[in-house]
Design a protein around this motif. Structure first.
Motif, short mmCIF file in Angstrom:
data_model
loop_
_atom_site.label_atom_id
_atom_site.label_comp_id
_atom_site.label_asym_id
_atom_site.label_seq_id
_atom_site.Cartn_x
_atom_site.Cartn_y
_atom_site.Cartn_z
N ILE A 72 4.01 6.35 -5.25
CA ILE A 72 4.34 5.89 -6.95
C ILE A 72 3.32 5.99 -7.95
N SER A 73 1.56 6.70 -6.72
CA SER A 73 0.81 7.21 -7.66
C SER A 73 -0.34 8.74 -6.49
N THR A 74 0.43 9.03 -5.80
CA THR A 74 0.06 10.40 -5.09
C THR A 74 1.63 11.64 -4.50
N GLY A 75 2.52 10.25 -4.77
CA GLY A 75 3.67 11.37 -4.05
C GLY A 75 4.54 11.85 -5.36
N ALA A 100 -0.58 -0.79 -10.69
CA ALA A 100 -0.29 0.68 -10.65
C ALA A 100 0.13 0.91 -12.28
N PRO A 101 -1.31 1.68 -13.41
CA PRO A 101 -1.05 2.36 -14.71
C PRO A 101 -0.82 3.46 -14.47
N SER A 140 0.77 -1.42 -0.12
CA SER A 140 -0.27 0.03 -0.05
C SER A 140 0.92 1.58 0.11
N ASN A 141 1.93 1.24 1.15
CA ASN A 141 2.90 2.51 1.04
C ASN A 141 3.36 2.44 -0.85
N ALA A 142 3.74 2.04 -1.08
CA ALA A 142 5.09 1.36 -2.56
C ALA A 142 3.82 2.27 -3.70
N LEU A 183 7.79 8.23 -14.38
CA LEU A 183 8.19 8.71 -13.09
C LEU A 183 9.01 7.96 -12.36
N ILE A 184 9.83 6.35 -12.45
CA ILE A 184 9.75 6.31 -11.78
C ILE A 184 11.78 5.57 -12.48
#
Length: 243
Positions: free
Chosen positions: A52-55, A86-87, A46-48, A92-93
């Motif tokens: 990558i989706s909101t940070g 997580a599409p 969940s943290n990962a 970003l990564i």
């Protein structure tokens, strides 16, 4: 729309597909069980996903750096995770890797982990079918990519890998639902992804102020170059058929 049935009768490809089904289903089942039965594992996932989706870029960089010496391993797993559940653009990564590890090492890490993620998406789609893909991505996104496959065939992969606004993951899922052989998909993915990975990593290594402008400029030029080349090819093909 591309067919969802496998038409390839090559014995080697059939053996690969049979073995890949078990190779995907067994680890996937273990991960699903771990997610629901182990709270610490569930919280970590969940943290990962949240990172990558909101940070944003700074959030991803901070998240990966927080693991210290294990940062490269975490980044590798993070790329695979975003590929499956997580599409969002993998760019970003890729940018985060360049900022943390330098553009050369970051590019190698991003390219190799994205290739593993693409292969997993391909085999998940081929093993579990369209319904599973829709649950992992979305019906609308899948249908849009399938329209591209129907119109442009295997060239879709090369084009899509160059454009950051096209979901890397949905393309991989969609390819797995066609009769395309795995190695053709893997080669097209590797070649199509490499230029973009190098460009993003090189410019992402120093993403501040003017570098952001350079990065955006490169993306826009890349998009225009691909679009112009593509539509020129289509225009020439159309006029050849009309002669």
């Amino acid at each position: 729309m591309p067919t969802n049935h496998l038409e390839n009768t090559d014995p080697k490809e059939e053996r690969l597909e049979k073995s890949s089904k078990l190779a995907v289903l067994i680890p996937l089942a273990i991960l699903i069980l771990a997610y629901f039965l182990i709270p610490s594992f569930r919280n970590g996932i969940s943290n990962a996903v949240r990172a990558i989706s909101t940070g944003g870029l700074s959030g991803v960089i901070e998240y990966i750096r927080g693991f210290g010496k294990k940062a490269a391993v975490i980044s590798f797993l993070l790329m695979i995770l975003q590929s499956i559940v997580a599409p969002i653009p993998a760019v970003l990564i890729t940018l985060a890797n360049a900022a943390i590890f330098g553009w050369v090492k970051g590019a190698i890490l991003s390219w190799s982990s994205a290739m593993v993620g693409a292969a997993l998406c391909f085999f998940i789609a081929r093993s579990l079918g369209r319904d599973a893909v829709i649950k992992l991505s979305s019906k609308g996104a899948l249908e849009n990519i399938e329209d591209f496959f129907a119109r442009y065939g295997n060239h879709t992969i090369l084009i899509a890998r160059l454009l950051p606004f096209i979901s890397f993951d949905v393309v991989s899922y969609a390819a797995g639902l066609t009769s395309m052989d795995f190695w053709g998909f893997f080669l097209a993915t590797g070649l199509g992804q490499l230029p973009a990975t190098i460009v993003y990593s090189y410019t992402g290594g120093e993403l501040d102020g003017g570098a952001r402008g350079v990065f955006m400029f490169v993306i826009i030029i890349s998009i225009l170059a691909v679009a112009i080349a593509f539509f020129r090819k289509r225009y020439n093909e159309k006029h050849k058929t009309s002669l």
